[in-house]
Write an enzyme that holds these catalytic residues in place. Structure first.
Site, PDB file in Angstrom:
ATOM      1  N   ARG A 229      -9.464   8.076  -0.402  1.00  0.00           N
ATOM      2  CA  ARG A 229     -10.374   8.478   0.667  1.00  0.00           C
ATOM      3  C   ARG A 229     -11.334   9.545   0.158  1.00  0.00           C
ATOM      4  NH1 ARG A 229      -9.945   7.669   6.080  1.00  0.00           N
ATOM      5  NH2 ARG A 229      -8.461   6.055   6.643  1.00  0.00           N
TER       6      ARG A 229
ATOM      7  N   HIS B 149       1.016   6.342   1.742  1.00  0.00           N
ATOM      8  CA  HIS B 149       1.761   7.323   2.526  1.00  0.00           C
ATOM      9  C   HIS B 149       2.903   7.986   1.754  1.00  0.00           C
ATOM     10  CE1 HIS B 149      -0.925   6.874   5.712  1.00  0.00           C
ATOM     11  NE2 HIS B 149      -0.722   5.571   5.787  1.00  0.00           N
TER      12      HIS B 149
ATOM     13  N   HIS C 177      -3.156  -4.687   8.183  1.00  0.00           N
ATOM     14  CA  HIS C 177      -3.277  -3.496   9.023  1.00  0.00           C
ATOM     15  C   HIS C 177      -2.340  -3.574  10.219  1.00  0.00           C
ATOM     16  CE1 HIS C 177      -4.731   0.201  10.709  1.00  0.00           C
ATOM     17  NE2 HIS C 177      -5.269   0.405   9.528  1.00  0.00           N
TER      18      HIS C 177
ATOM     19  N   HIS D 216      -5.673   3.579  -1.413  1.00  0.00           N
ATOM     20  CA  HIS D 216      -6.973   3.933  -0.846  1.00  0.00           C
ATOM     21  C   HIS D 216      -7.301   5.342  -1.304  1.00  0.00           C
ATOM     22  CE1 HIS D 216      -9.456   4.214   3.184  1.00  0.00           C
ATOM     23  NE2 HIS D 216     -10.186   4.507   2.115  1.00  0.00           N
TER      24      HIS D 216
ATOM     25  N   ASN E 298       0.856  -1.189   0.000  1.00  0.00           N
ATOM     26  CA  ASN E 298       0.000   0.000   0.000  1.00  0.00           C
ATOM     27  C   ASN E 298       0.899   1.249   0.000  1.00  0.00           C
ATOM     28  OD1 ASN E 298      -1.370   2.291   1.111  1.00  0.00           O
ATOM     29  ND2 ASN E 298      -3.055   0.957   1.665  1.00  0.00           N
TER      30      ASN E 298
ATOM     31  N   ARG F 112      -7.213  12.844   1.163  1.00  0.00           N
ATOM     32  CA  ARG F 112      -6.107  13.370   1.990  1.00  0.00           C
ATOM     33  C   ARG F 112      -4.739  12.919   1.491  1.00  0.00           C
ATOM     34  NH1 ARG F 112      -6.981  10.063   7.583  1.00  0.00           N
ATOM     35  NH2 ARG F 112      -9.029  11.013   7.415  1.00  0.00           N
TER      36      ARG F 112
ATOM     37  N   GLU G 197     -10.745  -9.823   3.924  1.00  0.00           N
ATOM     38  CA  GLU G 197      -9.471  -9.417   4.532  1.00  0.00           C
ATOM     39  C   GLU G 197      -9.672  -9.298   6.037  1.00  0.00           C
ATOM     40  OE1 GLU G 197      -7.494  -5.912   2.982  1.00  0.00           O
ATOM     41  OE2 GLU G 197      -6.154  -5.819   4.724  1.00  0.00           O
TER      42      GLU G 197
ATOM     43  N   THR H  50      -7.626   3.553   9.007  1.00  0.00           N
ATOM     44  CA  THR H  50      -8.799   2.691   9.183  1.00  0.00           C
ATOM     45  C   THR H  50      -8.753   2.099  10.592  1.00  0.00           C
ATOM     46  OG1 THR H  50      -8.467   2.140   6.864  1.00  0.00           O
ATOM     47  CG2 THR H  50     -10.098   0.847   8.064  1.00  0.00           C
TER      48      THR H  50
ATOM     49  N   GLU I 140      -8.747   0.326  -2.316  1.00  0.00           N
ATOM     50  CA  GLU I 140      -9.546   0.382  -1.089  1.00  0.00           C
ATOM     51  C   GLU I 140     -10.528   1.527  -1.242  1.00  0.00           C
ATOM     52  OE1 GLU I 140      -7.514   0.764   2.631  1.00  0.00           O
ATOM     53  OE2 GLU I 140      -5.923  -0.576   1.983  1.00  0.00           O
TER      54      GLU I 140
HETATM   55  N1  PXP Z   1      -5.640  -3.261   4.794  1.00  0.00           N
HETATM   56  C1  PXP Z   1      -6.586  -2.303   4.849  1.00  0.00           C
HETATM   57  C2  PXP Z   1      -7.993  -2.692   4.553  1.00  0.00           C
HETATM   58  C3  PXP Z   1      -6.280  -0.965   5.151  1.00  0.00           C
HETATM   59  O1  PXP Z   1      -7.248  -0.042   5.212  1.00  0.00           O
HETATM   60  C4  PXP Z   1      -4.933  -0.621   5.342  1.00  0.00           C
HETATM   61  C5  PXP Z   1      -4.563   0.811   5.595  1.00  0.00           C
HETATM   62  O2  PXP Z   1      -4.837   1.591   4.490  1.00  0.00           O
HETATM   63  C6  PXP Z   1      -3.971  -1.641   5.270  1.00  0.00           C
HETATM   64  C7  PXP Z   1      -4.353  -2.945   5.022  1.00  0.00           C
HETATM   65  C8  PXP Z   1      -2.518  -1.348   5.462  1.00  0.00           C
HETATM   66  O3  PXP Z   1      -2.324  -0.951   6.789  1.00  0.00           O
HETATM   67  P1  PXP Z   1      -0.909  -0.402   7.225  1.00  0.00           P
HETATM   68  O4  PXP Z   1      -0.687   0.878   6.529  1.00  0.00           O
HETATM   69  O5  PXP Z   1      -1.052  -0.268   8.718  1.00  0.00           O
HETATM   70  O6  PXP Z   1       0.104  -1.456   6.830  1.00  0.00           O
END
Ligand code: PXP
Length: 249
Positions: free
Chosen positions: A45, A10, A198, A43, A7, A49, A151, A101, A70
């Site tokens: 949003r 960031h 997550h 994602h 992901n 953001r 998930e 999340t 996402e």
């Molecule tokens: N899975 C989902 C559904 C999420 O919303 C996120 C965060 O965007 C992640 C995984 C990844 O989480 P992290 O950034 O804490 O690794």
């Protein structure tokens, strides 16, 4: 082997801090792929953001590995998914004031509305996943909604790891791991593909990567954080190695 979907939200968070053009998440995605990412996740949003719609359309054109979007279950986001056609649409809850999340989607409470959205996304050619807490009633609802992928939220496991001084063998950490383990086996028993994610980091991923039957891990913040220090390719390679070392297959 468990697949690693990276992901890259960031990377866009840093860009948006200055509202400029760097760092470019598309270049970060390319670097992640060179490091061995099996998929790229973003994602969009509702408040935009970090990732912007244009990022999604550019990634769709450029990235060759599966692209996972996402999204909150709103008409605007469903429309965006249908226009951009990612490989997988991942339904997540979204709160305006949350930093990230915060929990799984309460799909059981919203099944009728979500069923129509899952059907629209499926007809659009996407695999559809829902992000849920490690609870049987939520996993039952994922199946009932028409999703083929579930998930499992690993946030409580990750929190417990922090609260217990980063000791993976700690009883509470192992209790949270066991909840994820049970949920994964339950989901797979129902015929769902089961992913997890997550809060996973280079330090705690082994506890989850050692659970049988997980198909994909979705990891963002920790990989991007480490990439600031060692580069994206190295950060992804290190995470892949941790997963491989802990994995059963
Ligand atoms: N899975 C989902 C559904 C999420 O919303 C996120 C965060 O965007 C992640 C995984 C990844 O989480 P992290 O950034 O804490 O690794």
């Amino acid at each position: 082997m468990i697949k690693l979907c990276v992901n890259i939200d960031h990377v866009a968070t840093i860009r948006e801090a200055r509202k400029t053009i760097e760092p470019d998440p598309i270049l970060a995605a390319k670097e992640a792929c060179l490091g061995g990412a099996d998929g790229i996740t973003l994602h969009i949003r509702e408040d935009r953001r970090h990732m912007q719609d244009e990022d999604l359309f550019r990634l769709r054109k450029i990235i060759k590995v599966p692209l996972n979007l996402e999204l909150a279950a709103t008409p605007e986001m469903i429309d965006l998914a249908l226009k951009s056609n990612p490989d997988m649409a991942m339904l997540v809850p979204e709160g305006r004031n949350e930093i990230t999340t915060e929990g799984g989607l309460d799909i059981a409470a919203d099944i009728n509305r979500l069923r129509d959205m899952v059907a629209a996304l499926t007809e659009g050619g996407m695999r559809v996943s829902a992000f849920v807490d490690a609870k049987e009633e939520q996993i039952d609802a994922v199946l009932a909604s028409g999703c083929t992928v579930c998930e499992i939220h690993t946030g409580q496991y990750a929190e417990s790891f922090i609260n217990n001084n980063f000791v993976i063998d700690n009883k509470e950490v192992q209790h949270e791991r066991a909840n994820v383990h049970t949920a994964v086996q339950y989901a797979v028993g129902l015929g769902l593909q089961c992913n997890a994610g997550h809060g996973l980091t280079h330090l705690n991923v082994s506890g989850i990567a050692s659970i049988e039957n997980i198909s994909e891990l979705h990891i963002g913040h920790s990989i991007v954080s480490r990439s600031v220090l060692v580069g994206m390719q190295t950060s992804v390679r290190e995470m892949k190695q941790q997963i491989e070392d802990s994995s059963h297959e």
